[in-house]
Design an enzyme around this catalytic site. Structure first.
Site, PDB file in Angstrom:
ATOM      1  N   CYS A   1     -67.005 -17.771  -9.641  1.00  0.00           N
ATOM      2  CA  CYS A   1     -68.258 -17.304  -9.136  1.00  0.00           C
ATOM      3  C   CYS A   1     -68.018 -16.376  -7.921  1.00  0.00           C
ATOM      4  O   CYS A   1     -67.628 -16.962  -6.997  1.00  0.00           O
ATOM      5  CB  CYS A   1     -69.454 -18.296  -8.680  1.00  0.00           C
ATOM      6  SG  CYS A   1     -70.786 -17.732  -8.114  1.00  0.00           S
TER       7      CYS A   1
ATOM      8  N   PHE B   1     -68.593 -23.861  -9.503  1.00  0.00           N
ATOM      9  CA  PHE B   1     -68.582 -22.408  -9.336  1.00  0.00           C
ATOM     10  C   PHE B   1     -67.577 -21.974 -10.498  1.00  0.00           C
ATOM     11  O   PHE B   1     -67.269 -20.750 -10.292  1.00  0.00           O
ATOM     12  CB  PHE B   1     -68.502 -21.976  -7.772  1.00  0.00           C
ATOM     13  CG  PHE B   1     -69.410 -22.337  -7.072  1.00  0.00           C
ATOM     14  CD1 PHE B   1     -70.724 -21.537  -7.085  1.00  0.00           C
ATOM     15  CD2 PHE B   1     -69.443 -23.339  -6.269  1.00  0.00           C
ATOM     16  CE1 PHE B   1     -71.833 -21.702  -6.094  1.00  0.00           C
ATOM     17  CE2 PHE B   1     -70.601 -23.688  -5.285  1.00  0.00           C
ATOM     18  CZ  PHE B   1     -71.667 -22.687  -5.575  1.00  0.00           C
TER      19      PHE B   1
ATOM     20  N   THR C   1     -79.354 -20.191 -11.008  1.00  0.00           N
ATOM     21  CA  THR C   1     -78.367 -21.109 -10.449  1.00  0.00           C
ATOM     22  C   THR C   1     -78.830 -21.690  -9.027  1.00  0.00           C
ATOM     23  O   THR C   1     -79.040 -22.880  -8.913  1.00  0.00           O
ATOM     24  CB  THR C   1     -77.110 -20.535 -10.244  1.00  0.00           C
ATOM     25  OG1 THR C   1     -77.037 -19.464  -9.958  1.00  0.00           O
ATOM     26  CG2 THR C   1     -76.322 -20.315 -11.674  1.00  0.00           C
TER      27      THR C   1
HETATM   28  C1  HEM Z   1     -69.693 -16.657 -12.389  1.00  0.00           C
HETATM   29  C2  HEM Z   1     -71.994 -20.752 -11.152  1.00  0.00           C
HETATM   30  C3  HEM Z   1     -74.641 -18.284  -7.590  1.00  0.00           C
HETATM   31  C4  HEM Z   1     -72.830 -14.351  -9.152  1.00  0.00           C
HETATM   32  C5  HEM Z   1     -70.010 -17.882 -12.114  1.00  0.00           C
HETATM   33  C6  HEM Z   1     -69.460 -19.137 -12.827  1.00  0.00           C
HETATM   34  C7  HEM Z   1     -70.008 -20.076 -12.582  1.00  0.00           C
HETATM   35  C8  HEM Z   1     -71.158 -19.856 -11.514  1.00  0.00           C
HETATM   36  C9  HEM Z   1     -69.713 -21.624 -12.947  1.00  0.00           C
HETATM   37  C10 HEM Z   1     -68.296 -18.963 -13.763  1.00  0.00           C
HETATM   38  C11 HEM Z   1     -68.897 -18.637 -15.201  1.00  0.00           C
HETATM   39  C12 HEM Z   1     -67.897 -18.627 -16.247  1.00  0.00           C
HETATM   40  O1  HEM Z   1     -66.600 -19.107 -16.107  1.00  0.00           O
HETATM   41  O2  HEM Z   1     -68.361 -18.106 -17.162  1.00  0.00           O
HETATM   42  C13 HEM Z   1     -72.966 -20.553  -9.979  1.00  0.00           C
HETATM   43  C14 HEM Z   1     -73.906 -21.536  -9.211  1.00  0.00           C
HETATM   44  C15 HEM Z   1     -74.482 -20.742  -8.301  1.00  0.00           C
HETATM   45  C16 HEM Z   1     -74.108 -19.399  -8.336  1.00  0.00           C
HETATM   46  C17 HEM Z   1     -73.696 -22.882  -9.619  1.00  0.00           C
HETATM   47  C18 HEM Z   1     -75.576 -21.094  -7.100  1.00  0.00           C
HETATM   48  C19 HEM Z   1     -75.632 -22.617  -6.992  1.00  0.00           C
HETATM   49  C20 HEM Z   1     -74.278 -17.038  -7.781  1.00  0.00           C
HETATM   50  C21 HEM Z   1     -74.924 -15.993  -7.012  1.00  0.00           C
HETATM   51  C22 HEM Z   1     -74.399 -14.887  -7.448  1.00  0.00           C
HETATM   52  C23 HEM Z   1     -73.486 -15.201  -8.543  1.00  0.00           C
HETATM   53  C24 HEM Z   1     -76.014 -16.178  -5.971  1.00  0.00           C
HETATM   54  C25 HEM Z   1     -74.627 -13.501  -7.068  1.00  0.00           C
HETATM   55  C26 HEM Z   1     -74.812 -13.172  -5.869  1.00  0.00           C
HETATM   56  C27 HEM Z   1     -71.940 -14.274 -10.239  1.00  0.00           C
HETATM   57  C28 HEM Z   1     -71.157 -13.477 -11.013  1.00  0.00           C
HETATM   58  C29 HEM Z   1     -70.164 -14.235 -11.799  1.00  0.00           C
HETATM   59  C30 HEM Z   1     -70.402 -15.659 -11.512  1.00  0.00           C
HETATM   60  C31 HEM Z   1     -71.338 -12.050 -10.924  1.00  0.00           C
HETATM   61  C32 HEM Z   1     -69.288 -13.672 -12.718  1.00  0.00           C
HETATM   62  C33 HEM Z   1     -67.792 -13.449 -11.855  1.00  0.00           C
HETATM   63  C34 HEM Z   1     -66.861 -12.597 -12.681  1.00  0.00           C
HETATM   64  O3  HEM Z   1     -66.481 -13.204 -13.716  1.00  0.00           O
HETATM   65  O4  HEM Z   1     -66.258 -11.856 -12.107  1.00  0.00           O
HETATM   66  N1  HEM Z   1     -71.152 -18.413 -11.332  1.00  0.00           N
HETATM   67  N2  HEM Z   1     -73.322 -19.379  -9.440  1.00  0.00           N
HETATM   68  N3  HEM Z   1     -73.674 -16.683  -8.755  1.00  0.00           N
HETATM   69  N4  HEM Z   1     -71.568 -15.763 -10.541  1.00  0.00           N
HETATM   70 FE1  HEM Z   1     -72.232 -17.510  -9.916  1.00  0.00          FE
END
Ligand code: HEM
Length: 453
Positions: free
Chosen positions: A402, A395, A267
Site C-alpha cells: 500500500c 497493507f 479501507t
Molecule cells: C495497495 C490496504 C489505505 C492506496 C494496498 C494493498 C493493501 C492495501 C492490502 C495491496 C493490494 C494487493 O497486493 O493487491 C490498505 C488498507 C488501508 C489502505 C487496509 C487503510 C486502512 C490506502 C490509502 C490510499 C491507498 C489511504 C491512498 C491514499 C493504495 C494504492 C495501492 C494500495 C494506490 C496500490 C499500490 C501499488 O500496487 O503500487 N492497500 N490500504 N490505500 N493502496 Fe492501500
C-alpha cells in the site's frame, strides 16, 4: 517430497467445491475453512484452483519478492473497469505502474503528510460538528466515516471538496459501494449466471459512467485553475517521470484519481468504523485513548502533526483493529519461477498463485492463545518484538504494497483521537457485529448514539 494440499471433504464432480462458496462473505468463509483445513488449503471451483494460505511461515515465503510477485486475480481484473492501469490494478508488466509509482512517491513522503495533516484536522472537526447536531440520536457511523475518508482524500489529494457533511448527497460513495459489491458478487459467478445479472450489469455500467464523470470534473477543475498546488493531482499533471522524462497521460490520471478515491476511502472508513465498534464495546480502551488525548491538551485547532505521531496507544488501537478486521482481507501472490513452499512440501509452478488470507494470518498461533481477543497492548514494543514481523500484513507486501499506508494511519489515529475526545459512543441496543464484504470489510448496519462529553 511434495504432499497434497488439504481440500474440503465433500467435493462434487465437475463443480468441485461450489457448496463452500459464500458469495456475501467469501473471506469469512475462508477463515472458517482455514480453521478446519489448516494454514494452507485448496478450493476448486469448476476446475479453477484457488490456494488459500494463512499460516505465518508460509505467508513469509509468499512475501519473498525474489520468488513471488503480486498477482491480479479476477476481482482485480474486474476492478480495472474503474482503475484501469492505475497503481492498484496495473499488471506488474505495465510501464505506467513504474512511472506513476515514481511520480507519486513524493506525494506520500513525511513532508507531504505534514501538508495533509491540516486537511485531516479540518475534516475531523467538521465530523464532530456534524455529530454534535445529532447528539443522542442513532447514527449510521459507517456511512459518515465513509464521507470523512472520501473528503480527506479528495481535499488532500486533489484540492476538491465533496462538502460531504453539508451537501448530504452521497451518490458518489453509494455508486462506489455498489460497484465494489458488484465485483465481489460476480467474481465467483459461473458463466451461465451472467444472464441472471443483466439488470445488475446495466446498473453497474451506469455507476461506472457516473463516477468517471465526477472524476473528470475534479481533473477539469484543476486544469482550468492555473495555479500550482502541493498535492497528488499537481504531481500527476506536472511532474515528468524521472526515468523516462514523460508525463502521465490524461486517461491514466483519471485511473489514478479514481484508484485513490476508492483504495483510500473504503479501507480507511472500514478501519475507523471497526475501531469505533471496539471503542464502544471496550470502555477500558476508550478510557486509555481519552487519557492519551487529554494528556496532550489538544484541541482540533491546535493539534500538530507531531502530536499525532506521539499518540502511541491510540495507534496501537488502530493496529489491533487492523489485525482483527483487516479492511483489505487478503492479497494474491504468484510464483515467478517453479518453486515450492515449506521446503518442497507444496510445489508451485511458475505463474501459479495463492491467496494470502490476511484475516487468517492475523489469527495465526504466533498471536497467542486468544487471537479473537481485542487487545491493543499486543502492539507494545516489547510484545511486538517477540513475534515475526511477517505475521502482520494489513497493507499487503513488497513493491506493490500500500502506497497510502502512512496517509491511512495518520488519518485514522488523528480522527479516532478527535472523536473519542469529543464523544462517548453507545451501540444501538442489541447490535451484534455483522461484517459485510464488498472486497473490503465493514461493519454492517452499525448504528450508535454519540454523546458529547
Ligand atoms: C495497495 C490496504 C489505505 C492506496 C494496498 C494493498 C493493501 C492495501 C492490502 C495491496 C493490494 C494487493 O497486493 O493487491 C490498505 C488498507 C488501508 C489502505 C487496509 C487503510 C486502512 C490506502 C490509502 C490510499 C491507498 C489511504 C491512498 C491514499 C493504495 C494504492 C495501492 C494500495 C494506490 C496500490 C499500490 C501499488 O500496487 O503500487 N492497500 N490500504 N490505500 N493502496 Fe492501500
Amino acid at each position: 517430497v511434495g504432499v497434497t494440499i488439504p481440500t474440503p471433504r465433500f467435493r462434487l464432480p465437475v463443480l468441485g467445491d461450489v457448496l463452500s462458496i459464500d458469495a456475501d462473505k467469501p473471506t469469512q468463509r475462508e477463515l472458517e475453512m482455514a480453521a478446519e483445513l489448516g494454514p494452507i488449503f485448496e478450493r476448486k471451483i469448476l476446475g479453477h484452483r484457488l490456494i488459500v494460505v494463512s499460516g505465518a511461515d508460509l505467508v513469509a515465503e509468499l512475501n519473498d519478492e525474489s520468488r513471488f510477485a503480486k498477482f491480479l486475480a479476477l476481482p482485480h481484473r474486474k476492478l480495472r473497469a474503474l482503475g484501469g492501469d492505475g497503481l492498484f490494478t496495473a499488471f506488474n508488466s505495465e510501464p505506467n505502474w513504474g512511472a506513476a509509482h515514481r511520480i507519486l512517491m513524493p506525494g506520500f513522503s513525511r513532508e507531504a503528510m505534514r501538508r495533509y495533516h491540516k486537511v485531516m484536522t479540518d475534516v475531523a472537526f467538521e465530523l464532530v460538528e456534524h455529530w454534535n447536531t445529532r447528539a443522542g440520536r442513532s447514527i449510521d457511523v459507517t456511512a459518515d466515516l465513509n464521507k470523512l475518508t472520501l473528503e480527506n482524500m479528495a481535499r488532500a489529494g486533489f484540492g476538491y471538496s465533496f462538502d460531504a457533511f453539508v451537501r448530504n448527497d452521497d451518490e458518489f460513495v453509494a455508486a462506489i459501494v455498489r460497484i465494489l459489491g458488484y465485483v465481489n458478487r460476480t467474481s465467483n459467478d459461473m458463466p451461465f449466471m451472467r444472464v441472471f445479472r443483466r439488470g445488475d450489469r446495466i446498473r453497474n455500467d451506469r455507476d461506472i459512467a457516473y463516477v468517471h464523470g465526477v472524476v473528470d470534473e475534479v481533473i477539469e477543475k484543476r486544469i482550468l485553475d492555473d495555479s500550482r498546488h502541493d498535492d497528488l493531482l499537481d504531481l500527476m499533471l506536472h511532474t515528468p517521470d524521472p526515468e523516462t522524462g514523460e508525463l502521465l497521460d490524461r486517461v491514466n490520471i483519471r485511473h489514478q484519481v479514481l484508484t485513490f478515491l476508492v483504495a483510500g476511502n473504503e479501507t480507511t472508513a472500514g478501519t475507523l468504523a471497526f475501531a469505533l465498534y471496539f471503542i464502544a464495546t471496550h470502555p477500558d480502551v476508550a478510557a486509555k485513548v481519552r487519557a492519551e488525548v487529554d494528556a496532550q491538551h489538544w484541541s482540533a485547532e491546535s493539534v500538530s502533526y507531531e502530536d499525532v505521531s506521539k499518540m502511541r496507544y491510540t495507534r496501537s488501537v488502530v493496529d489491533e483493529t487492523l489485525r482483527l478486521w483487516p479492511s483489505a482481507p487478503g492479497y494474491f501472490r504468484k510464483a515467478r519461477e517453479d518453486t515450492s513452499l515449506a521446503s518442497g512440501r507444496y510445489p508451485m509452478k511458475a505463474g501459479e498463485w495463492a491467496f494470502v488470507l490476511t484475516l487468517g494470518l492475523h489469527r495465526d498461533p504466533v498471536w497467542g492463545a486468544d487471537p479473537e481477543q481485542f487487545d491493543p497492548d499486543r502492539f507494545s514494543p516489547e510484545r511486538a518484538k517477540s513475534r515475526p514481523a511477517q505475521a502482520y500484513r494489513p497493507f499487503g507486501t513488497g513493491m506493490r504494497g500500500c502506497i497510502g499506508r502512512q496517509f491511512a494511519l495518520h488519518e485514522s489515529v488523528l480522527t479516532l483521537a478527535e472523536l473519542v475526545r469529543a464523544f462517548d459512543f453507545e451501540l444501538d441496543e442489541g447490535y451484534e457485529l455483522n461484517v459485510q464484504e464488498s472486497l473490503t470489510l465493514k461493519p454492517q448496519n452499525m448504528r450508535m448514539k454519540v454523546v458529547p462529553r
